[in-house]
Design a protein around this motif. Structure first.
Motif, PDB file in Angstrom:
ATOM      1  N   ASP A  71       5.146 -16.741  -5.038  1.00  0.00           N
ATOM      2  CA  ASP A  71       5.055 -16.453  -6.152  1.00  0.00           C
ATOM      3  C   ASP A  71       5.191 -14.935  -7.374  1.00  0.00           C
ATOM      4  O   ASP A  71       4.846 -15.224  -8.396  1.00  0.00           O
ATOM      5  N   GLU A  72       5.552 -13.732  -6.697  1.00  0.00           N
ATOM      6  CA  GLU A  72       5.714 -12.958  -7.111  1.00  0.00           C
ATOM      7  C   GLU A  72       7.351 -12.213  -6.248  1.00  0.00           C
ATOM      8  O   GLU A  72       7.611 -12.227  -5.553  1.00  0.00           O
ATOM      9  N   PHE A  73       7.916 -11.149  -6.866  1.00  0.00           N
ATOM     10  CA  PHE A  73       9.084 -10.416  -6.699  1.00  0.00           C
ATOM     11  C   PHE A  73       8.269  -9.387  -5.597  1.00  0.00           C
ATOM     12  O   PHE A  73       7.082  -8.386  -6.379  1.00  0.00           O
ATOM     13  N   ASN A  74       8.114  -8.982  -3.643  1.00  0.00           N
ATOM     14  CA  ASN A  74       7.838  -8.205  -3.497  1.00  0.00           C
ATOM     15  C   ASN A  74       9.492  -8.334  -2.363  1.00  0.00           C
ATOM     16  O   ASN A  74      10.170  -8.814  -2.033  1.00  0.00           O
ATOM     17  N   SER A  75       8.644  -7.152  -1.845  1.00  0.00           N
ATOM     18  CA  SER A  75      10.319  -6.669  -0.906  1.00  0.00           C
ATOM     19  C   SER A  75       9.713  -5.698   0.075  1.00  0.00           C
ATOM     20  O   SER A  75       8.784  -5.282   0.171  1.00  0.00           O
ATOM     21  N   GLY A  76      10.578  -5.332   1.256  1.00  0.00           N
ATOM     22  CA  GLY A  76      10.129  -4.921   2.713  1.00  0.00           C
ATOM     23  C   GLY A  76      11.417  -4.671   3.757  1.00  0.00           C
ATOM     24  O   GLY A  76      12.389  -4.937   3.803  1.00  0.00           O
ATOM     25  N   ILE A  77      10.808  -4.238   4.267  1.00  0.00           N
ATOM     26  CA  ILE A  77      11.530  -3.704   5.821  1.00  0.00           C
ATOM     27  C   ILE A  77      11.353  -4.094   7.412  1.00  0.00           C
ATOM     28  O   ILE A  77       9.678  -4.072   7.601  1.00  0.00           O
ATOM     29  N   TYR A  78      12.053  -5.194   7.945  1.00  0.00           N
ATOM     30  CA  TYR A  78      11.369  -5.159   9.402  1.00  0.00           C
ATOM     31  C   TYR A  78      12.625  -4.580   9.825  1.00  0.00           C
ATOM     32  O   TYR A  78      14.089  -4.407   9.883  1.00  0.00           O
ATOM     33  N   THR A  79      12.281  -4.353  11.802  1.00  0.00           N
ATOM     34  CA  THR A  79      12.691  -3.365  12.255  1.00  0.00           C
ATOM     35  C   THR A  79      11.852  -3.778  13.417  1.00  0.00           C
ATOM     36  O   THR A  79      11.051  -4.107  14.134  1.00  0.00           O
ATOM     37  N   LYS A  80      12.907  -3.725  14.329  1.00  0.00           N
ATOM     38  CA  LYS A  80      12.894  -3.504  16.062  1.00  0.00           C
ATOM     39  C   LYS A  80      12.947  -1.734  17.170  1.00  0.00           C
ATOM     40  O   LYS A  80      12.745  -1.946  17.848  1.00  0.00           O
ATOM     41  N   ASP A  81      13.066  -0.622  15.296  1.00  0.00           N
ATOM     42  CA  ASP A  81      13.331   0.036  16.053  1.00  0.00           C
ATOM     43  C   ASP A  81      12.577   0.337  17.121  1.00  0.00           C
ATOM     44  O   ASP A  81      11.154   0.793  16.386  1.00  0.00           O
ATOM     45  N   PRO A  82      12.234   1.584  18.267  1.00  0.00           N
ATOM     46  CA  PRO A  82      11.644   1.844  18.841  1.00  0.00           C
ATOM     47  C   PRO A  82      10.416   3.070  18.028  1.00  0.00           C
ATOM     48  O   PRO A  82       9.452   3.241  18.164  1.00  0.00           O
ATOM     49  N   ASP A  83      11.047   4.112  17.575  1.00  0.00           N
ATOM     50  CA  ASP A  83      10.469   5.162  17.062  1.00  0.00           C
ATOM     51  C   ASP A  83       9.928   4.752  15.339  1.00  0.00           C
ATOM     52  O   ASP A  83       8.950   5.649  15.559  1.00  0.00           O
ATOM     53  N   ALA A  84      10.207   4.023  15.008  1.00  0.00           N
ATOM     54  CA  ALA A  84       9.775   3.213  13.222  1.00  0.00           C
ATOM     55  C   ALA A  84       9.104   2.500  14.150  1.00  0.00           C
ATOM     56  O   ALA A  84       7.205   3.037  13.767  1.00  0.00           O
ATOM     57  N   VAL A  85       8.156   1.810  15.398  1.00  0.00           N
ATOM     58  CA  VAL A  85       7.483   1.061  15.707  1.00  0.00           C
ATOM     59  C   VAL A  85       6.240   1.662  16.420  1.00  0.00           C
ATOM     60  O   VAL A  85       5.532   2.119  15.781  1.00  0.00           O
ATOM     61  N   GLU A  86       6.811   3.194  17.662  1.00  0.00           N
ATOM     62  CA  GLU A  86       5.996   3.682  17.536  1.00  0.00           C
ATOM     63  C   GLU A  86       4.947   4.877  16.698  1.00  0.00           C
ATOM     64  O   GLU A  86       3.627   4.758  16.238  1.00  0.00           O
ATOM     65  N   GLN A  87       5.935   5.038  15.667  1.00  0.00           N
ATOM     66  CA  GLN A  87       5.230   6.048  14.542  1.00  0.00           C
ATOM     67  C   GLN A  87       4.368   5.588  13.809  1.00  0.00           C
ATOM     68  O   GLN A  87       3.127   5.511  13.252  1.00  0.00           O
ATOM     69  N   ALA A  88       4.563   3.815  13.277  1.00  0.00           N
ATOM     70  CA  ALA A  88       3.789   2.970  12.354  1.00  0.00           C
ATOM     71  C   ALA A  88       2.007   2.414  13.313  1.00  0.00           C
ATOM     72  O   ALA A  88       1.373   2.088  12.855  1.00  0.00           O
ATOM     73  N   ILE A  89       2.805   2.474  14.658  1.00  0.00           N
ATOM     74  CA  ILE A  89       1.469   2.262  15.896  1.00  0.00           C
ATOM     75  C   ILE A  89       0.464   3.687  15.358  1.00  0.00           C
ATOM     76  O   ILE A  89      -1.219   3.101  15.016  1.00  0.00           O
ATOM     77  N   GLU A  90       0.796   4.326  15.623  1.00  0.00           N
ATOM     78  CA  GLU A  90       0.213   6.235  15.307  1.00  0.00           C
ATOM     79  C   GLU A  90      -0.494   5.936  13.831  1.00  0.00           C
ATOM     80  O   GLU A  90      -1.550   6.074  14.288  1.00  0.00           O
ATOM     81  N   ALA A  91       0.339   6.041  13.292  1.00  0.00           N
ATOM     82  CA  ALA A  91      -0.483   5.710  11.866  1.00  0.00           C
ATOM     83  C   ALA A  91      -1.516   4.381  11.526  1.00  0.00           C
ATOM     84  O   ALA A  91      -2.808   5.072  10.975  1.00  0.00           O
ATOM     85  N   PHE A  92      -1.510   3.449  11.925  1.00  0.00           N
ATOM     86  CA  PHE A  92      -2.251   2.223  12.289  1.00  0.00           C
ATOM     87  C   PHE A  92      -4.540   3.025  12.522  1.00  0.00           C
ATOM     88  O   PHE A  92      -4.673   2.259  12.158  1.00  0.00           O
ATOM     89  N   ASP A  93      -3.443   2.884  14.410  1.00  0.00           N
ATOM     90  CA  ASP A  93      -4.660   3.281  14.490  1.00  0.00           C
ATOM     91  C   ASP A  93      -5.679   4.454  14.516  1.00  0.00           C
ATOM     92  O   ASP A  93      -5.991   4.689  14.556  1.00  0.00           O
ATOM     93  N   GLU A  94      -4.410   5.536  13.692  1.00  0.00           N
ATOM     94  CA  GLU A  94      -5.387   6.499  13.249  1.00  0.00           C
ATOM     95  C   GLU A  94      -6.146   6.369  11.937  1.00  0.00           C
ATOM     96  O   GLU A  94      -7.306   6.858  12.174  1.00  0.00           O
ATOM     97  N   MET A  95      -5.755   5.197  10.766  1.00  0.00           N
ATOM     98  CA  MET A  95      -6.263   4.582  10.016  1.00  0.00           C
ATOM     99  C   MET A  95      -7.420   3.279  10.250  1.00  0.00           C
ATOM    100  O   MET A  95      -8.409   3.349   9.488  1.00  0.00           O
ATOM    101  N   TRP A  96      -6.987   3.405  11.119  1.00  0.00           N
ATOM    102  CA  TRP A  96      -8.316   2.229  12.064  1.00  0.00           C
ATOM    103  C   TRP A  96      -9.149   2.684  11.980  1.00  0.00           C
ATOM    104  O   TRP A  96     -10.273   2.337  11.965  1.00  0.00           O
TER     105      TRP A  96
END
Length: 445
Positions: free
Chosen positions: A409-434
């Protein structure tokens, strides 16, 4: 084959494999076939007939699509989609034809639901890891289908698969090759195209020699027979004329040219490498996704929700989610946690950012998820990120929490990717925050 069609003018749909091969050698016979049947193809195929004709479907559709005439096959393709959506496999009296039908779907429409269902059925019912006895040479078309659908994803399983088949036939490969010429040729193709597997030289040489002998015998039969005899019902039964006189030699020639034997089509190997490269680029290409509420000037769009749901349900090892609130898709998460799968679910949140009724809803869902995941929900007051990471292969970053209002019900947007480098960097950031967050202890909302 070209001489055969010049003399007989037998342009039958069942002969599609021959015209696909002839088209690769720039023969004008393929164009005649396309023009003759382009408007006459219909979808009056019974389910069993789809199976019976499975050997022609891949070359038939590739011939039309490669010549930019895919509309001629629209009704056929729709029929196959509908049949496959209704059940996991095609029926029929010919055993082990599902792998070939699955490969046909990969060529026709690799991204369709029908293809995914066929892929799942093939993996579940022909998997060597689950039942060694099921694994034989009949799986080869399906193995090629997996390689062509997503080589990188299935590289290891197809290598294991091919090794199982090698173990089964290595002591008696001559008999198998003689009895199953088409499948033997496809086995040789698969071993040539796979980057981490190759048949033993003795087996590969035996198969190639048998294919060459088959062509020689076919040519001798043609030379010693009158063309009128070759096309008469007395010389061949209807089935033998389709499969013996035309289809089998076409597949044999395809296999020989694919491995570069003799008068090869020089583009075959480059075509496969280009296809792998295109698949890799497609696999890693980022896509914009959005949510649009239903309004007069546009229909509702739920790309973020659809992508998140797909990622959640396709995870195989680990699912990481960062969302301030969750009131949608939590049932999917609970199903995964309580299923027999080994998927580990980690959730990162910041329940303190919610107020009023939203806070109550957020706390209720997060408390339930914390209980079900046995402590795998962490929270941190600085968390503001919204993302979903499926295993080490998919990443969705958006402005939307996993809630009804933000996913619908709102305007939202984002990016979906399977780029290995982006996924790896996201995992590192998530694990650090978690890891820096505190374990959410279930409490009253």
């Amino acid at each position: 084959m070209e001489e055969f069609y010049s003399e007989t003018e037998e342009y039958r749909v069942r002969h599609a494999p021959a015209f696909w091969i002839l088209d690769r050698f720039d023969s004008d016979k393929a164009e005649i076939f396309l023009n003759q049947f382009g408007e006459d193809l219909d979808a009056n195929f019974a389910d069993y007939l789809l199976v019976e004709l499975s050997n022609i479907l891949t070359p038939l559709y590739r011939l039309y699509i490669e010549n930019q005439k895919p509309k001629s096959c629209t009704e056929h393709i729709e029929l196959i989609h509908n049949v496959q959506k209704k059940k996991q496999q095609f029926s029929g009296h010919i055993a082990n034809e599902h792998p070939r039908q699955f490969r046909s779907l990969v060529h026709i429409d690799p991204d369709s639901e029908a293809t995914q269902r066929a892929c799942n059925h093939f993996l579940e019912n022909y998997n060597a890891d689950e039942d060694y006895n099921k694994q034989d040479i009949n799986s080869i078309p399906g193995i090629l289908g997996l390689m062509e659908l997503n080589y990188q994803k299935y590289e290891n399983i197809t290598r294991t698969w091919l090794q199982y088949i090698e173990d089964l036939i290595v002591d008696d490969h001559t008999t198998i090759v003689n009895n199953r010429v088409i499948l033997a040729g496809e086995l040789l193709e698969a071993s040539i195209q796979h980057r981490k597997y190759s048949l033993p030289q003795s087996v590969a040489t035996s198969i190639e020699s048998r294919l060459v002998d088959y062509c020689a015998n076919f040519n001798q039969t043609v030379e010693e027979s009158d063309f009128d005899d070759l096309t008469s019902e007395d010389y061949y039964t209807k089935e033998e004329r389709s499969y013996g006189a035309v289809m089998t030699p076409s597949y044999v020639v395809n296999s020989l040219t694919a491995i570069g034997h003799g008068y090869s089509v020089s583009g075959f190997e480059r075509e496969w490498e280009n296809r792998l490269s295109e698949k890799e680029q497609e696999r890693t290409r980022s896509k914009f996704v959005s949510t649009l509420p239903a309004m007069e000037m546009w229909g509702r769009k739920r790309e973020i929700q659809q992508k998140a749901e797909s990622m959640i349900n396709s995870s195989e090892e680990e699912l990481r989610i960062s969302s301030l609130r969750i009131d949608m898709l939590h049932e999917d998460l609970i199903d995964i946690v309580e299923s027999d799968t080994d998927v580990e679910v980690k959730i990162l949140t910041n329940t303190g950012s919610s107020r009023g009724e939203r806070r109550k809803m957020a706390n209720a869902v997060m408390n339930e998820l914390a209980r079900r995941t046995k402590g795998n929900v962490h929270e941190h007051q600085l968390v503001h990120a919204r993302m979903v990471i499926a295993d080490d292969r998919e990443l969705l970053v958006s402005s939307a929490d996993l809630t009804r209002d933000q996913l619908a019900d709102e305007f939202n947007s984002g990016i979906y990717t399977k780029d290995p480098d982006a996924v790896e960097q996201a995992i590192e950031a998530f694990d650090e925050m978690w890891s820096s967050g505190d374990k959410l202890n279930p409490r009253n909302s």
